[in-house]
Design a protein around this motif. Structure first.
Motif, mmCIF file in Angstrom:
data_model
loop_
_atom_site.group_PDB
_atom_site.id
_atom_site.type_symbol
_atom_site.label_atom_id
_atom_site.label_comp_id
_atom_site.label_asym_id
_atom_site.label_seq_id
_atom_site.Cartn_x
_atom_site.Cartn_y
_atom_site.Cartn_z
ATOM 1 N N PRO A 303 27.497 0.287 -20.848
ATOM 2 C CA PRO A 303 28.562 1.300 -20.787
ATOM 3 C C PRO A 303 29.932 0.630 -20.784
ATOM 4 O O PRO A 303 30.121 -0.422 -20.167
ATOM 5 C CB PRO A 303 28.292 2.027 -19.464
ATOM 6 C CG PRO A 303 26.865 1.719 -19.130
ATOM 7 C CD PRO A 303 26.587 0.368 -19.700
ATOM 8 N N SER A 304 30.884 1.232 -21.485
ATOM 9 C CA SER A 304 32.217 0.630 -21.593
ATOM 10 C C SER A 304 32.914 0.538 -20.246
ATOM 11 O O SER A 304 33.720 -0.373 -20.018
ATOM 12 C CB SER A 304 33.074 1.451 -22.568
ATOM 13 O OG SER A 304 33.154 2.809 -22.131
ATOM 14 N N ASP A 305 32.598 1.464 -19.316
ATOM 15 C CA ASP A 305 33.253 1.412 -18.008
ATOM 16 C C ASP A 305 32.611 0.372 -17.091
ATOM 17 O O ASP A 305 33.187 0.017 -16.051
ATOM 18 C CB ASP A 305 33.211 2.778 -17.338
ATOM 19 C CG ASP A 305 31.779 3.299 -17.188
ATOM 20 O OD1 ASP A 305 30.891 2.765 -17.878
ATOM 21 O OD2 ASP A 305 31.565 4.225 -16.393
ATOM 22 N N LEU A 306 31.442 -0.157 -17.446
ATOM 23 C CA LEU A 306 30.798 -1.182 -16.637
ATOM 24 C C LEU A 306 31.323 -2.574 -16.947
ATOM 25 O O LEU A 306 31.431 -3.424 -16.053
ATOM 26 C CB LEU A 306 29.280 -1.138 -16.853
ATOM 27 C CG LEU A 306 28.452 -2.240 -16.173
ATOM 28 C CD1 LEU A 306 28.534 -2.113 -14.659
ATOM 29 C CD2 LEU A 306 27.001 -2.182 -16.644
ATOM 30 N N LEU A 347 39.978 -14.508 -20.455
ATOM 31 C CA LEU A 347 38.571 -14.160 -20.581
ATOM 32 C C LEU A 347 38.480 -12.726 -21.076
ATOM 33 O O LEU A 347 39.070 -11.818 -20.486
ATOM 34 C CB LEU A 347 37.861 -14.303 -19.238
ATOM 35 C CG LEU A 347 36.392 -13.861 -19.183
ATOM 36 C CD1 LEU A 347 35.537 -14.760 -20.064
ATOM 37 C CD2 LEU A 347 35.885 -13.862 -17.744
ATOM 38 N N ASP A 348 37.738 -12.533 -22.163
ATOM 39 C CA ASP A 348 37.604 -11.207 -22.754
ATOM 40 C C ASP A 348 36.124 -10.863 -22.880
ATOM 41 O O ASP A 348 35.345 -11.637 -23.449
ATOM 42 C CB ASP A 348 38.277 -11.159 -24.128
ATOM 43 C CG ASP A 348 38.159 -9.795 -24.773
ATOM 44 O OD1 ASP A 348 38.695 -8.826 -24.213
ATOM 45 O OD2 ASP A 348 37.522 -9.703 -25.838
ATOM 46 N N LEU A 349 35.743 -9.714 -22.327
ATOM 47 C CA LEU A 349 34.376 -9.228 -22.405
ATOM 48 C C LEU A 349 34.367 -7.938 -23.220
ATOM 49 O O LEU A 349 35.137 -7.020 -22.938
ATOM 50 C CB LEU A 349 33.798 -8.951 -21.014
ATOM 51 C CG LEU A 349 33.273 -10.144 -20.193
ATOM 52 C CD1 LEU A 349 34.404 -11.056 -19.779
ATOM 53 C CD2 LEU A 349 32.514 -9.644 -18.966
ATOM 54 N N ALA A 350 33.488 -7.892 -24.209
ATOM 55 C CA ALA A 350 33.415 -6.713 -25.074
ATOM 56 C C ALA A 350 31.955 -6.381 -25.346
ATOM 57 O O ALA A 350 31.169 -7.266 -25.731
ATOM 58 C CB ALA A 350 34.156 -6.959 -26.384
ATOM 59 N N PRO A 351 31.556 -5.130 -25.162
ATOM 60 C CA PRO A 351 30.169 -4.749 -25.485
ATOM 61 C C PRO A 351 29.952 -4.713 -26.991
ATOM 62 O O PRO A 351 30.807 -4.257 -27.747
ATOM 63 C CB PRO A 351 30.041 -3.353 -24.854
ATOM 64 C CG PRO A 351 31.442 -2.819 -24.829
ATOM 65 C CD PRO A 351 32.339 -4.003 -24.635
ATOM 66 N N ARG A 352 28.796 -5.184 -27.430
ATOM 67 C CA ARG A 352 28.460 -5.151 -28.843
ATOM 68 C C ARG A 352 27.943 -3.761 -29.204
ATOM 69 O O ARG A 352 27.216 -3.130 -28.423
ATOM 70 C CB ARG A 352 27.418 -6.207 -29.170
ATOM 71 C CG ARG A 352 27.885 -7.620 -28.878
ATOM 72 C CD ARG A 352 26.783 -8.636 -29.047
ATOM 73 N NE ARG A 352 26.417 -8.814 -30.452
ATOM 74 C CZ ARG A 352 25.242 -8.478 -30.962
ATOM 75 N NH1 ARG A 352 24.324 -7.918 -30.198
ATOM 76 N NH2 ARG A 352 24.980 -8.689 -32.236
ATOM 77 N N PRO A 353 28.279 -3.264 -30.393
ATOM 78 C CA PRO A 353 27.811 -1.926 -30.786
ATOM 79 C C PRO A 353 26.292 -1.800 -30.801
ATOM 80 O O PRO A 353 25.744 -0.753 -30.458
ATOM 81 C CB PRO A 353 28.399 -1.749 -32.188
ATOM 82 C CG PRO A 353 29.567 -2.675 -32.233
ATOM 83 C CD PRO A 353 29.199 -3.844 -31.382
ATOM 84 N N SER A 354 25.618 -2.895 -31.153
ATOM 85 C CA SER A 354 24.154 -2.849 -31.228
ATOM 86 C C SER A 354 23.491 -3.230 -29.909
ATOM 87 O O SER A 354 22.262 -3.301 -29.841
ATOM 88 C CB SER A 354 23.662 -3.798 -32.331
ATOM 89 O OG SER A 354 24.115 -5.121 -32.088
ATOM 90 N N GLY A 355 24.289 -3.495 -28.867
ATOM 91 C CA GLY A 355 23.747 -3.895 -27.581
ATOM 92 C C GLY A 355 24.053 -5.343 -27.271
ATOM 93 O O GLY A 355 24.177 -6.181 -28.159
#
Length: 384
Positions: A303-306, A347-355
């Motif tokens: 989740p983007s908010d996590l 430091l940059d954290l980004a969720p991948r669209p495919s997981g």
């Protein structure tokens, strides 16, 4: 301690305004006085005639002019003095109003209230700039104090857990002497190992936050290969494909801390991955005068908010909790964030669209780093 100022800066400014105005009046009257003494004769003006062509100039007697000039000059100076004092007092009070608000906010902060803000309106002058800087400082202090309080509460809870488990195991063994001693010793060893790992992780986190380390040239690509080689058995056990790409990437910092940073990122990418058939890619490259480390892994969708909370100490997230021996102590990404910040990086954290997750670390060039207090390096303990 509350202390009421006794006519401090306001009185000084008032006296300065009044004194300046009085000196200006005195100079103006002195010029007039000199003009009178220099150009008017000291004789009966009716008996003096100066002829300039066809024009006859008649002037008053100097003594009569001076007798009328002195009282008027005295009254004018008295008026200037009173006007300067009253006007200066009011003007100084108006000018010092922003400082009064700033002092009030500082007094609240000294008493422990960091939520108050000045939020000064008006033109962007020196007082407005000072108030804005003070508000920014209060905001950062409030954030850091809140973070430290949460960290202390979480650390106390995490340290209490293995101690409580140890006591429960010992009490159970005392009530049941026939229990398998080998199993008890193994469980105690596991609990004790976790407590040691947590303590060493806390020490490493404190060391990184204090920036008490020496700096030296480091190749991030070599650190990535070393971390991958160390964690390759874990990746093979979980059937994860681990790949390291990129070329030599120069950075300046603590080799031990940067190695722990890379190791935590790779271990985190392996543990929080697909049950089987997942991938982890570690890439290093120089970019824009600095160095970039990128760790990308497959896995469940986040989740983007996590994602923004993953760098908080002891924040694992409900979908990321593991129960095996590689679950860590909840400080893996917190240590990464602390190490990156200690090296003036991002430091940059980004969720991948495919997981999965894409983590990007950017470190500045060594020439841009400020000198730090040097301390002999020591091997860090496990952090994640």
């Amino acid at each position: 301690m509350k202390r009421r100022p006794e006519f401090g800066v306001r009185l000084k400014l008032t006296l300065s305004y009044a004194g300046f105005l009085l000196v200006a009046g005195v100079l103006m009257l002195a010029v007039m006085w000199v003009f009178v003494l220099r150009w008017l004769p000291n004789a009966d003006a009716r008996s003096i005639q100066k002829r300039f062509g066809a024009v006859i100039i008649l002037g008053p007697k100097r003594s009569d002019l001076l007798n009328g000039f002195a009282p008027a000059a005295t009254a004018a100076l008295a008026f200037l003095l009173v006007f300067g004092l009253v006007g200066g007092w009011l003007l100084a009070g108006r000018m010092l109003t922003p400082l009064t608000r700033i002092a009030y906010a500082a007094r609240l902060a000294s008493n422990g209230s960091l939520s108050h803000r000045i939020r000064m309106q008006g033109p962007r002058d020196e007082f407005r700039e000072l108030a804005d800087v003070f508000d920014t400082m209060l905001e950062r202090l409030e954030s850091q104090v809140g973070e430290q309080q949460r960290f202390a509460a979480n650390a106390s809870h995490e340290l209490r857990t293995p101690l409580a488990v140890t006591r429960a195991l010992l009490e159970a063994a005392a009530h049941d002497p026939a229990e398998d001693q080998g199993a008890l010793v193994e469980r105690l060893r596991t609990v004790n190992t976790r407590a040691i790992d947590l303590t060493e992780a806390l020490l490493l986190l404190s060391r990184a936050d204090g920036r008490g380390f020496s700096r030296e040239p480091v190749d991030l690509s070599l650190l990535a290969e070393e971390a991958a080689e160390t964690l390759l058995p874990l990746a093979e056990k979980r059937r994860i494909t681990l790949d390291v790409t990129g070329g030599p990437t120069r950075a300046v910092g603590s080799a031990a801390l940067l190695l722990r940073m890379v190791t935590n990122l790779v271990q985190n990418a392996i543990v929080h991955n697909l049950p089987a058939g997942g991938t982890v890619t570690v890439h290093t490259e120089p970019r824009d005068g600095g160095s970039v480390l990128r760790v990308e892994n497959t896995g469940p969708a986040l989740p983007s908010d996590l994602v923004p909370t993953l760098t908080e100490p002891f924040r694992r997230g409900t979908d990321r909790v593991r129960g095996d021996e590689h679950a860590g102590v909840g400080l893996g990404l917190a240590i990464v964030h602390s190490v990156v910040r200690a090296h003036d990086g991002t430091l940059d954290l980004a969720p991948r669209p495919s997981g999965g997750l894409l983590v990007t670390v950017r470190l500045p060039d060594g020439a841009d780093l400020r000198p730090r207090r040097k301390a002999p390096p020591r091997p860090p303990g496990p952090g994640g």
